[in-house]
Write a protein that holds these residues in place. Structure first.
Motif, PDB file in Angstrom:
ATOM      1  N   VAL A 133       0.833  -1.206   0.000  1.00 39.81           N
ATOM      2  CA  VAL A 133       0.000   0.000   0.000  1.00 39.81           C
ATOM      3  C   VAL A 133       0.871   1.262   0.000  1.00 39.81           C
ATOM      4  N   VAL A 134       2.013   1.205   0.666  1.00 36.95           N
ATOM      5  CA  VAL A 134       2.916   2.358   0.733  1.00 36.95           C
ATOM      6  C   VAL A 134       4.164   2.127  -0.119  1.00 36.95           C
ATOM      7  N   GLY A 135       4.048   1.257  -1.119  1.00 39.96           N
ATOM      8  CA  GLY A 135       5.126   1.071  -2.071  1.00 39.96           C
ATOM      9  C   GLY A 135       6.305   0.271  -1.569  1.00 39.96           C
ATOM     10  N   CYS A 136       6.088  -0.592  -0.588  1.00 38.97           N
ATOM     11  CA  CYS A 136       7.189  -1.345   0.020  1.00 38.97           C
ATOM     12  C   CYS A 136       6.972  -2.850  -0.100  1.00 38.97           C
ATOM     13  N   THR A 137       8.034  -3.601   0.162  1.00 36.64           N
ATOM     14  CA  THR A 137       7.969  -5.053   0.104  1.00 36.64           C
ATOM     15  C   THR A 137       7.109  -5.571   1.257  1.00 36.64           C
ATOM     16  N   TYR A 138       6.189  -6.448   0.963  1.00 37.24           N
ATOM     17  CA  TYR A 138       5.202  -6.896   1.942  1.00 37.24           C
ATOM     18  C   TYR A 138       5.513  -8.299   2.447  1.00 37.24           C
ATOM     19  N   ARG A 139       4.983  -8.625   3.629  1.00 37.34           N
ATOM     20  CA  ARG A 139       5.097  -9.982   4.148  1.00 37.34           C
ATOM     21  C   ARG A 139       4.361 -10.943   3.202  1.00 37.34           C
ATOM     22  N   GLY A 140       5.057 -11.988   2.803  1.00 32.78           N
ATOM     23  CA  GLY A 140       4.498 -12.923   1.837  1.00 32.78           C
ATOM     24  C   GLY A 140       5.168 -12.831   0.488  1.00 32.78           C
ATOM     25  N   HIS A 141       5.903 -11.741   0.264  1.00 30.86           N
ATOM     26  CA  HIS A 141       6.677 -11.625  -0.974  1.00 30.86           C
ATOM     27  C   HIS A 141       7.858 -12.584  -0.885  1.00 30.86           C
ATOM     28  N   PRO A 142       8.269 -13.220  -1.999  1.00 29.78           N
ATOM     29  CA  PRO A 142       9.393 -14.158  -1.938  1.00 29.78           C
ATOM     30  C   PRO A 142      10.637 -13.531  -1.316  1.00 29.78           C
ATOM     31  N   GLU A 143      11.329 -14.315  -0.508  1.00 33.32           N
ATOM     32  CA  GLU A 143      12.520 -13.823   0.179  1.00 33.32           C
ATOM     33  C   GLU A 143      13.784 -14.341  -0.489  1.00 33.32           C
ATOM     34  N   GLY A 144      14.905 -13.715  -0.156  1.00 32.90           N
ATOM     35  CA  GLY A 144      16.189 -14.128  -0.700  1.00 32.90           C
ATOM     36  C   GLY A 144      16.293 -13.763  -2.169  1.00 32.90           C
ATOM     37  N   ARG A 145      16.814 -14.689  -2.949  1.00 35.03           N
ATOM     38  CA  ARG A 145      16.914 -14.519  -4.393  1.00 35.03           C
ATOM     39  C   ARG A 145      16.010 -15.560  -5.025  1.00 35.03           C
ATOM     40  N   ALA A 146      14.943 -15.121  -5.668  1.00 30.26           N
ATOM     41  CA  ALA A 146      13.927 -16.057  -6.137  1.00 30.26           C
ATOM     42  C   ALA A 146      13.292 -15.573  -7.426  1.00 30.26           C
ATOM     43  N   ARG A 147      12.746 -16.514  -8.186  1.00 31.53           N
ATOM     44  CA  ARG A 147      11.997 -16.160  -9.390  1.00 31.53           C
ATOM     45  C   ARG A 147      10.625 -15.624  -8.988  1.00 31.53           C
ATOM     46  N   VAL A 148      10.162 -14.632  -9.721  1.00 34.09           N
ATOM     47  CA  VAL A 148       8.871 -14.014  -9.436  1.00 34.09           C
ATOM     48  C   VAL A 148       8.112 -13.793 -10.742  1.00 34.09           C
ATOM     49  N   ARG A 149       6.800 -13.605 -10.618  1.00 34.92           N
ATOM     50  CA  ARG A 149       5.987 -13.258 -11.790  1.00 34.92           C
ATOM     51  C   ARG A 149       6.297 -11.852 -12.262  1.00 34.92           C
ATOM     52  N   ASN A 150       6.441 -10.925 -11.276  1.00 35.13           N
ATOM     53  CA  ASN A 150       6.730  -9.532 -11.620  1.00 35.13           C
ATOM     54  C   ASN A 150       7.568  -8.902 -10.527  1.00 35.13           C
ATOM     55  N   VAL A 151       8.358  -7.926 -10.901  1.00 31.41           N
ATOM     56  CA  VAL A 151       9.112  -7.132  -9.944  1.00 31.41           C
ATOM     57  C   VAL A 151       8.267  -5.927  -9.547  1.00 31.41           C
ATOM     58  N   LEU A 152       8.642  -5.249  -8.461  1.00 29.99           N
ATOM     59  CA  LEU A 152       7.922  -4.074  -7.984  1.00 29.99           C
ATOM     60  C   LEU A 152       8.590  -2.825  -8.543  1.00 29.99           C
ATOM     61  N   GLY A 153       7.807  -1.974  -9.195  1.00 29.31           N
ATOM     62  CA  GLY A 153       8.342  -0.948 -10.071  1.00 29.31           C
ATOM     63  C   GLY A 153       9.259   0.094  -9.476  1.00 29.31           C
ATOM     64  N   GLY A 154       9.086   0.445  -8.201  1.00 26.01           N
ATOM     65  CA  GLY A 154       9.899   1.508  -7.611  1.00 26.01           C
ATOM     66  C   GLY A 154      11.305   1.088  -7.247  1.00 26.01           C
ATOM     67  N   ASN A 155      11.605  -0.200  -7.372  1.00 24.25           N
ATOM     68  CA  ASN A 155      12.923  -0.745  -7.031  1.00 24.25           C
ATOM     69  C   ASN A 155      13.159  -1.924  -7.959  1.00 24.25           C
ATOM     70  N   ALA A 156      13.503  -1.636  -9.204  1.00 23.16           N
ATOM     71  CA  ALA A 156      13.567  -2.684 -10.213  1.00 23.16           C
ATOM     72  C   ALA A 156      14.565  -2.329 -11.293  1.00 23.16           C
TER      73      ALA A 156
END
Length: 342
Positions: free
Chosen positions: A144-167
């Protein structure tokens, strides 16, 4: 040591003047030097002139380039302008109210050593204006405030999408998939929409099924959260706007991909968050009931936005457009990609 990475920072208001200077300073202080920093100003002539003078007088006009958004008002068009004007083989994006840790670009660069990797995202931590997280604010909703949330993959991992403000993205990603779609994300309207990076990443992996998208939580930035965004009213409004945005993404790429990550989030991460909140309430810990209630409210608001957005999308209430990056620096042109927007 330098890298062939261009950093794009999209800016729009003089109210964030000190934040913008701090963001640029954090890029200049990187352990792996960026090729250039591009400040893309979103239809604000006064800010454009002020930033141009700031970096020209400081003797940094070569290292820091100030550009006007060449497209319609909004974050997507600003990013597209920066992509088209940049010279690096990798393009990184940093929010205008965030500062990057010293090894931010180094960790991005490490990810791109694998030629299969087309995008690397990082971890975004909140800097609360009040000095600490509101007791009622659940970590599961830090997006909601543009930050990494609990439940987002941790460490170094494959994801469907990256978060735009830090990518960061390999330049060839934009050759393959075009630019960010205008009409999805923030465009100066008061409603805090988003998801333009989600739509782009899904479009990218459809065009290149072998493309790998990573998150690396060592690539850290700190994102300022103003007092107005610490309030429950903003929380509810932003969750509703996310639902509207997700409806548009689903309209563009299909509900299967558009909601793939969200299904796990809503069926596993959020129920666990409600459980933790209720447990804390039983144990007499502050904020437990508030966090559980905020999660339930956030889900309801997002669901309501999604339903309304889907109805509007079917009716063709508005349009979004994908652009092709190319031509002269700062130049973009529309492609045939178009759809209904909420």
């Amino acid at each position: 040591m330098s890298a062939d990475i261009s950093v794009v920072v999209c800016v729009y208001t003089e109210d964030r003047w000190e934040d913008i200077l701090a963001a640029v300073a954090s890029v200049r202080a990187q352990s792996l030097t960026a090729r250039e920093t591009l400040l893309v100003v979103d239809h604000n002539a006064s800010l454009l002139d002020r930033l141009t003078r700031q970096y020209k007088e400081a003797g940094e006009s070569g290292e820091v380039r100030v550009l006007a958004n060449a497209g319609p008002r909004g974050l997507s068009a600003g990013r597209n302008t920066g992509i088209a004007a940049s010279r690096g083989s990798v393009i990184a994006f940093l929010d205008d109210d965030a500062v990057a840790e010293r090894d931010w670009l180094r960790h991005f660069a490490e990810g791109f050593e694998d030629p299969r990797v087309f995008a690397v995202g990082g971890r975004t931590l909140p800097l609360w204006e009040s000095g600490r997280r509101p007791a009622w604010f659940p970590e599961e909703f830090d997006w909601v405030v543009g930050c990494t949330y609990r439940g987002h993959p941790e460490g170094r991992a494959r994801v469907r999408n990256v978060l735009g403000g830090n990518a960061s993205f390999r330049r060839s990603a934009f050759d393959v998939a075009g630019g960010f779609a205008t009409g999805i994300g923030r465009d100066g309207d008061r409603r805090p929409l988003g998801c333009e990076e989600t739509e782009f990443c899904i479009r990218l992996t459809r065009a290149r099924p072998d493309a790998v998208l990573l998150t690396d939580d060592r690539a850290v930035i700190h994102h300022r959260v103003p007092g107005a965004r610490e309030r429950f009213r903003y929380f509810r409004t932003r969750a509703y706007a996310e639902g509207l945005s997700k409806a548009l993404v689903s309209r563009s790429v299909g509900a299967g991909k558009g909601l793939e990550s969200e299904r796990r989030y809503t069926t596993r991460v959020l129920p666990a968050g409600v459980g933790r909140g209720l447990r804390d309430a039983v144990l007499g810990r502050p904020g437990g009931v508030g966090r559980a209630g905020a999660i339930v409210t956030g889900v309801a608001a997002a669901a309501g936005g999604y339903v309304l957005g889907s109805v509007r999308a079917r009716r063709g209430a508005a349009t979004f457009r994908v652009v092709e990056i190319g031509g002269e620096p700062g130049g973009v042109r529309s492609t045939g990609g178009e759809g209904a927007a909420a």
